[in-house]
Design a protein around this motif. Structure first.
Motif, mmCIF file in Angstrom:
data_model
loop_
_atom_site.group_PDB
_atom_site.id
_atom_site.type_symbol
_atom_site.label_atom_id
_atom_site.label_comp_id
_atom_site.label_asym_id
_atom_site.label_seq_id
_atom_site.Cartn_x
_atom_site.Cartn_y
_atom_site.Cartn_z
ATOM 1 N N GLU A 1 -4.012 3.521 -10.818
ATOM 2 C CA GLU A 1 -4.675 2.932 -9.656
ATOM 3 C C GLU A 1 -6.037 2.362 -10.042
ATOM 4 N N GLU A 2 -6.726 3.029 -10.943
ATOM 5 C CA GLU A 2 -8.037 2.560 -11.378
ATOM 6 C C GLU A 2 -7.929 1.227 -12.112
ATOM 7 N N GLN B 1 -8.644 -2.184 0.649
ATOM 8 C CA GLN B 1 -9.565 -3.298 0.833
ATOM 9 C C GLN B 1 -9.121 -4.510 0.025
ATOM 10 N N LEU C 1 -7.225 -1.474 -9.476
ATOM 11 C CA LEU C 1 -8.462 -1.760 -8.746
ATOM 12 C C LEU C 1 -9.427 -2.578 -9.604
ATOM 13 N N LYS D 1 -13.884 -1.814 -3.137
ATOM 14 C CA LYS D 1 -14.085 -0.373 -3.280
ATOM 15 C C LYS D 1 -12.782 0.412 -3.421
ATOM 16 N N ASN D 2 -11.706 -0.100 -2.836
ATOM 17 C CA ASN D 2 -10.439 0.623 -2.884
ATOM 18 C C ASN D 2 -9.272 -0.361 -2.778
ATOM 19 N N ILE D 3 -8.059 0.141 -3.003
ATOM 20 C CA ILE D 3 -6.872 -0.708 -3.021
ATOM 21 C C ILE D 3 -6.593 -1.322 -1.657
ATOM 22 N N TYR E 1 0.817 -1.218 0.000
ATOM 23 C CA TYR E 1 0.000 0.000 0.000
ATOM 24 C C TYR E 1 0.853 1.272 0.000
#
Length: 211
Positions: free
Chosen positions: A156-157, A175, A160, A171-173, A143
């Motif tokens: 990042e998208e 997680q 993910l 929902k996010n990295i 992270y």
């Protein structure tokens, strides 16, 4: 005079034993590093992880070395295999540094616990603690360090979305790292633990020079 000769003989024997151990230590470390380096090429994808994350067993020789020759040997194996891999790296050294850090997080606790009280249960406890620590530490390592560097090559998208293909509720990295990478890294360590317990009894006398 006889006493002096005896002392000299004892010192000479001790020096010779230390020299032989040093040579064996370097030989075993080099041999295990070479095996670990080869195992890095035998990686493979797993269906429950994004394609850019691979499974390999290159920590296995480091764990064996940590038990047979001491935790420093395990750390050196992790270091040498990744230094060798730098020459063919496609990650600019980031993947190798991450692999080294996580490998040390695994084999160092295992080796230290086993060194403190040698025995089968101590080895099992140490290796399980090491695998669990490696899994937990992988979240922070990825992270804060590894993934931010990779974002220069893959947004990042996009990273993910690779996780969301497998589990759309992500929902996010962070997680993703907790739900995917942490258990995956722990399981990866468990494979090395299981194989070590199968082969170590047969390899230990050879590595230590007792056979």
């Amino acid at each position: 005079m006889d006493t002096n000769k005896s002392l000299l003989h004892s010192r000479s024997a001790a020096t010779g034993a230390a020299g032989r151990f040093g040579i064996r230590y370097m030989t075993v470390t080099a041999m295990l590093s070479a095996v670990a380096f080869i195992l890095m090429f035998l990686d493979f994808s797993v269906p429950f992880m994004p394609a850019f994350i691979k499974m390999d067993l290159s920590e296995l020789p480091a764990l064996i070395g940590s038990f047979a020759m001491g935790p420093l040997c395990g750390v050196l194996v992790c270091l040498i295999k990744n230094v060798l891999h730098l020459f063919i790296s496609t990650t600019g050294g980031v993947g190798e540094l991450s692999n080294f850090i996580l490998g040390v997080a695994f084999v160092l606790p295992a080796g230290l616990i086993y060194q403190r009280k040698k025995g089968r249960m101590s080895a099992l406890a140490g290796s399980l603690i090491g695998a669990a620590f490696m899994g937990a530490f992988s979240v922070a390592s990825n992270y804060f360090f590894v993934y931010p560097v990779y974002y220069n090559f893959m947004s990042e998208e996009m990273v993910l979305s690779a996780y969301q293909v497998i589990l759309p509720s992500m929902k996010n990295i962070l997680q993703c790292l907790v739900c995917f990478n942490m258990p995956f890294t722990f399981i990866k360590g468990l494979f090395s633990v299981a194989i070590t317990f199968v082969v170590y009894k047969h390899l230990s006398p050879v590595l230590k020079g007792n056979r």
